[in-house]
Scaffold this motif. Structure first.
Motif, mmCIF file in Angstrom:
data_model
loop_
_atom_site.group_PDB
_atom_site.id
_atom_site.type_symbol
_atom_site.label_atom_id
_atom_site.label_comp_id
_atom_site.label_asym_id
_atom_site.label_seq_id
_atom_site.Cartn_x
_atom_site.Cartn_y
_atom_site.Cartn_z
ATOM 1 N N VAL A 194 92.260 54.785 44.580
ATOM 2 C CA VAL A 194 93.593 54.389 45.029
ATOM 3 C C VAL A 194 93.495 53.498 46.258
ATOM 4 N N MET A 195 94.168 52.389 46.222
ATOM 5 C CA MET A 195 94.096 51.420 47.314
ATOM 6 C C MET A 195 94.782 51.951 48.560
ATOM 7 N N ASN A 196 94.214 51.629 49.710
ATOM 8 C CA ASN A 196 94.795 52.057 50.976
ATOM 9 C C ASN A 196 96.046 51.261 51.307
ATOM 10 N N ALA A 197 96.908 51.857 52.082
ATOM 11 C CA ALA A 197 98.137 51.175 52.500
ATOM 12 C C ALA A 197 97.852 50.264 53.674
ATOM 13 N N GLY A 198 98.574 49.160 53.750
ATOM 14 C CA GLY A 198 98.445 48.252 54.882
ATOM 15 C C GLY A 198 99.406 48.652 55.984
ATOM 16 N N ASN A 199 99.386 47.899 57.047
ATOM 17 C CA ASN A 199 100.249 48.183 58.177
ATOM 18 C C ASN A 199 101.434 47.238 58.168
ATOM 19 N N VAL A 376 93.137 60.267 37.936
ATOM 20 C CA VAL A 376 93.564 59.150 38.783
ATOM 21 C C VAL A 376 92.551 58.017 38.724
ATOM 22 N N ALA A 377 91.262 58.364 38.802
ATOM 23 C CA ALA A 377 90.219 57.335 38.752
ATOM 24 C C ALA A 377 90.267 56.585 37.425
ATOM 25 N N ARG A 378 90.406 57.316 36.338
ATOM 26 C CA ARG A 378 90.481 56.689 35.015
ATOM 27 C C ARG A 378 91.756 55.857 34.894
ATOM 28 N N SER A 379 92.867 56.397 35.370
ATOM 29 C CA SER A 379 94.148 55.712 35.253
ATOM 30 C C SER A 379 94.193 54.434 36.083
ATOM 31 N N THR A 380 93.727 54.512 37.329
ATOM 32 C CA THR A 380 93.749 53.322 38.177
ATOM 33 C C THR A 380 92.795 52.252 37.668
ATOM 34 N N SER A 381 91.698 52.681 37.049
ATOM 35 C CA SER A 381 90.775 51.716 36.445
ATOM 36 C C SER A 381 91.443 50.997 35.278
ATOM 37 N N LEU A 382 92.130 51.759 34.428
ATOM 38 C CA LEU A 382 92.865 51.155 33.318
ATOM 39 C C LEU A 382 93.964 50.235 33.843
ATOM 40 N N ALA A 383 94.637 50.684 34.901
ATOM 41 C CA ALA A 383 95.718 49.884 35.473
ATOM 42 C C ALA A 383 95.195 48.552 35.982
ATOM 43 N N ALA A 384 94.077 48.583 36.703
ATOM 44 C CA ALA A 384 93.507 47.353 37.256
ATOM 45 C C ALA A 384 93.138 46.369 36.157
ATOM 46 N N SER A 385 92.630 46.886 35.043
ATOM 47 C CA SER A 385 92.240 46.000 33.936
ATOM 48 C C SER A 385 93.453 45.400 33.247
ATOM 49 N N HIS A 386 94.630 45.952 33.509
ATOM 50 C CA HIS A 386 95.871 45.424 32.931
ATOM 51 C C HIS A 386 96.760 44.776 33.994
ATOM 52 N N LEU A 388 97.494 45.879 37.122
ATOM 53 C CA LEU A 388 98.300 46.800 37.927
ATOM 54 C C LEU A 388 97.425 47.424 39.009
ATOM 55 N N LEU A 389 97.845 47.270 40.248
ATOM 56 C CA LEU A 389 97.103 47.857 41.360
ATOM 57 C C LEU A 389 97.886 49.067 41.859
ATOM 58 N N VAL A 390 97.381 50.263 41.562
ATOM 59 C CA VAL A 390 98.065 51.500 41.934
ATOM 60 C C VAL A 390 97.593 51.932 43.313
ATOM 61 N N ARG A 391 98.555 52.043 44.254
ATOM 62 C CA ARG A 391 98.205 52.359 45.630
ATOM 63 C C ARG A 391 98.561 53.791 46.012
ATOM 64 N N ASP A 392 99.358 54.449 45.212
ATOM 65 C CA ASP A 392 99.759 55.830 45.496
ATOM 66 C C ASP A 392 99.744 56.595 44.186
ATOM 67 N N ALA A 632 104.599 47.843 51.453
ATOM 68 C CA ALA A 632 105.622 48.876 51.305
ATOM 69 C C ALA A 632 105.637 49.474 49.907
ATOM 70 N N ALA A 633 104.911 48.882 48.977
ATOM 71 C CA ALA A 633 104.981 49.292 47.574
ATOM 72 C C ALA A 633 103.921 50.334 47.225
ATOM 73 N N ASP A 634 104.175 51.043 46.133
ATOM 74 C CA ASP A 634 103.215 52.007 45.591
ATOM 75 C C ASP A 634 102.332 51.360 44.530
ATOM 76 N N VAL A 635 102.868 50.326 43.888
ATOM 77 C CA VAL A 635 102.164 49.635 42.811
ATOM 78 C C VAL A 635 102.342 48.133 43.003
ATOM 79 N N VAL A 636 101.292 47.366 42.747
ATOM 80 C CA VAL A 636 101.367 45.911 42.854
ATOM 81 C C VAL A 636 101.051 45.300 41.490
ATOM 82 N N LEU A 637 101.919 44.384 41.038
ATOM 83 C CA LEU A 637 101.662 43.647 39.804
ATOM 84 C C LEU A 637 100.809 42.436 40.157
ATOM 85 N N VAL A 638 99.502 42.580 39.991
ATOM 86 C CA VAL A 638 98.566 41.545 40.437
ATOM 87 C C VAL A 638 98.842 40.206 39.768
ATOM 88 N N LYS A 639 99.168 40.231 38.477
ATOM 89 C CA LYS A 639 99.389 38.986 37.737
ATOM 90 C C LYS A 639 100.823 38.485 37.854
#
Length: 714
Positions: A194-199, A376-386, A388-392, A632-639
């Protein structure tokens, strides 16, 4: 909402159509410009650029431990645990690879004590926080398991070496070491996935310039650090500069890009008495401004407070694993205490203590610590390949509950750039001629409207003539010479002021549809009109239809004017729309939706969306949006593809199913194991020994791992 912060009528569209665009004709206004928009195009390789010093609360069940610490603690603890695995028995059983030597039990004691203090520290600290908040959960359950295992093993060591050497009281050093190592591994896996939150506050501050040009009493200008700028000061804002603070215009005329406020990619004309907002970008005019708000009183600071407040409120959300852990904690404690009392009455203290310890150690199965992290590890990996960057991770759990999707218009449902929607012409010229002449006048401009006209001419493969002697008509348009005649591109206001006849009915229809309308004149005769608007994304209507098919209500939020917003909403399938919104309005709508019992997901890309993104059950940022929105987001649509919203919702529902399955495998067997470990069936000779409990724990861990790997995104 005032017209200064977003057009509120077709007249404003008219005024914005063309007249002000030369006043802001600088490269910083182009769509991709990083200076004006502070966009961070979130390519996958850019993740390391994010601020990794601040962990999102939900990313590790509410305990802000930097994932690098978990990684370090895991490896150090593993090195210390290996000798324990080799030198101490497993639940009273000697494994084939184990051996002992004189004094080895003392080495095991030292290493186990180190593991308990060093490797167990985050769990003990987390348990303290949970108990202080009166919400025991995963950390409390882990802390109970390792504390009981260590304390009883210490008791066994003393008994075996000093009190009753021949009693051979069984210790749990092996279980203590394995429990700490596996739990650290589980948390590290989750943190790594899971990606860390920024400031957000730092990103907000970066939007402001470092200095301000302060006008002195004698008329001279002195550069002053922004931190020293006070309300009441008079500042000079030159062409292309960022506005240093909120204020009111004393003199000057310019067009200011307030995209960070309204989310709309258009300039707003600023003249005497108009308000300006710190962080917005000035056009090519010079403004003299009286400062009204700085520091904590400034607009950006207020937005930052909204974000922080929303994040703090949402951080109270409880994960599925925490709820299961709480129930298991209370169940184990109750069963263990009852078992201790009963066995103390019918047997002896040693037997009662062993039953209590067995119950409490078995209640903290290794699989429970991996049940969620592996998914979570499996899900976020699948998300990244599609894309989707899951941060929470809690966003994945909440996806299945979403029944309302609130979407910012510009950049999410629309392309965020102006496109030619219609061309009207008179008998004196055809559409191609109108477009070609307009493109000639706009050849050197970088304004979004100009770019839209040039793009349309290029798409039509028109031959664009060369214009000379191009002049800006301040506030109304542009003029130049083409083939010996004077040609101008102007607003309806210019036509009205100069009594030039034009099709007012046609103009009103175009403006009512949310378009910015520019009229082409040749020798003061109207040849035609060009209507431009923010075109919807081609995939947006299908997205709306798919959301409705899932039983989810789509709602469009925008800072744009009501007619323009309603026109877009109609093209999207007549979805619900809320227009002329400021950041606090969007956040309020999210809160209002949730107060009505709905679970809302907010999708946006701008600073004006950040408070709503933080407050929503799930905040989803468009990858090409601002850093503040992304933070501020929980998920980022990379594309930056809105269709990925559907992919996330499907993945979230599949992830939740796997989490529930794993929690049953990781903790559900306790429904049988805890009563047996307590000795409920001891009367008929059935009692769960520590060794059998260990086998069950190991089996559930393997099943959990295999089940997690079966997660797929269909």
């Amino acid at each position: 909402m005032s017209s200064e912060h977003g057009a509120t009528s077709s007249e404003t569209h008219d005024q914005m159509a063309h007249g002000e665009h030369e006043a802001m004709d600088h490269a910083h206004m182009e769509h991709g410009d990083h200076e004006a928009m502070d966009h961070a195009h979130m390519a996958h390789s850019d993740h390391e650029a994010m601020d990794h010093a601040h962990m999102a609360h939900g990313a590790m069940s509410g305990h802000a431990m930097h994932h690098g610490n978990f990684k370090r603690k895991f490896w150090v603890s593993l090195v210390a645990a290996i000798p324990v695995f080799v030198l101490s028995p497993f639940m009273g059983l000697s494994l084939p690879f184990q051996f002992t030597f004189p004094g080895s039990d003392w080495l095991v004691l030292v290493l186990a004590t180190f593991l308990f203090g060093y490797g167990g520290q985050p769990f003990l600290s987390g348990a303290r926080d949970e108990l202080k908040a009166k919400v025991p959960a995963m950390m409390t359950l882990i802390a109970m398991g390792i504390s009981v295992a260590y304390a009883y093993s210490l008791y066994a060591f003393v008994m075996n070496h000093f009190v009753a050497p021949h009693a051979h009281v069984m210790d749990f050093f092996w279980e203590l070491a394995s429990l700490i190592v596996i739990m650290l591994l589980g948390h590290w896996i989750e943190m790594n996935a899971v990606m860390n939150a920024g400031n957000v506050l730092e990103k907000m501050a970066a939007l402001l310039p470092g200095e301000a040009h302060v006008q002195q009493a004698d008329g001279s200008v002195q550069d002053v650090p922004l931190a020293e700028l006070a309300a009441g000061a008079t500042v000079v804002i030159r062409a292309g500069e960022k506005v240093p603070a909120d204020g009111r215009v004393l003199s000057g005329t310019s067009a200011v890009n307030e995209a960070l406020v309204t989310g709309e990619a258009k300039a707003v004309t600023k003249t005497t008495d108009a308000t300006v907002i710190g962080g917005s970008v000035n056009g090519d005019g010079t403004l003299v401004v009286r400062v009204t708000g700085t520091g904590e009183s400034g607009y950006l600071a207020q937005v930052a407070k909204l974000v922080a407040s929303a994040q703090q409120e949402k951080s109270k959300a409880e994960g599925l694993a925490d709820r299961v852990s709480r129930a298991l904690f209370y169940a184990a404690l109750a069963v263990g205490l009852v078992a201790f009392v009963v066995w103390w009455l019918i047997a002896d203290t040693a037997t009662a203590l062993q039953r209590l310890v067995t119950v409490l150690v078995i209640a903290c199965p290794h699989a429970l610590g991996l049940a969620i992290p592996l998914v979570v590890a499996r899900s976020t990996s699948l998300a990244a390949s599609h894309g989707l960057l899951v941060r929470d991770r809690q966003a994945l759990e909440a996806a299945g509950t979403i029944d309302t999707v609130l979407m910012d218009k510009t950049g999410t449902l629309t392309q965020g750039v102006f496109a030619v929607n219609a061309i009207q012409h008179t008998a004196a010229a055809d559409e191609d001629t109108v477009l070609a002449l307009a493109a000639a006048l706009e050849a050197g401009s970088s304004h979004p409207l100009a770019a839209g006209i040039r793009s349309a001419a290029e798409a039509a493969k028109l031959t664009v003539p060369t214009a000379s002697a191009i002049q800006t008509l301040q506030g109304v348009g542009v003029r130049g010479d083409i083939d010996g005649t004077t040609v101008a591109l102007v607003t309806a206001r210019y036509l009205d002021e100069h009594d030039v006849a034009y099709d007012q009915t046609g103009y009103q229809q175009l403006a009512a549809a949310g378009n910015s309308v520019s009229f082409l004149l040749r020798d003061q005769q109207v040849l035609g009109a060009i209507a431009q608007g923010d075109a919807i994304r081609p995939e947006a209507p299908a997205l709306i239809q798919a959301l409705r098919a899932l039983g989810i209500t789509p709602v469009m939020l925008t800072g744009d004017n009501t007619p323009a917003a309603q026109a877009i909403a109609h093209q999207l399938g007549d979805i619900e729309v809320r227009a002329e919104l400021r950041p606090e309005d969007k956040a309020a709508i999210v809160a209002e939706t949730q107060a009505a019992g709905h679970h809302a997901m907010m999708v946006g890309d701008g600073i004006n969306d950040a408070p709503a993104l933080a407050r929503a059950t799930i905040g989803m940022a468009i990858g090409a949006g601002t850093d503040v929105a992304i933070d501020a987001a929980d998920v980022v649509l990379v594309k930056s593809d809105p269709q990925d919203i559907l992919a996330f919702l499907r993945l979230g529902r599949a992830t939740t199913r796997k989490m529930v399955q794993n929690l049953w495998w990781g903790a559900g067997y306790n429904l049988l194991a805890l009563p047996l470990a307590a000795g409920v069936l001891a009367g008929i000779g059935v009692i769960l020994s520590p060794a059998v409990g260990a086998v069950l724990m190991s089996a559930s861990t393997v099943i959990v791992a295999i089940n997690a790997m079966g997660l797929k995104l269909k």
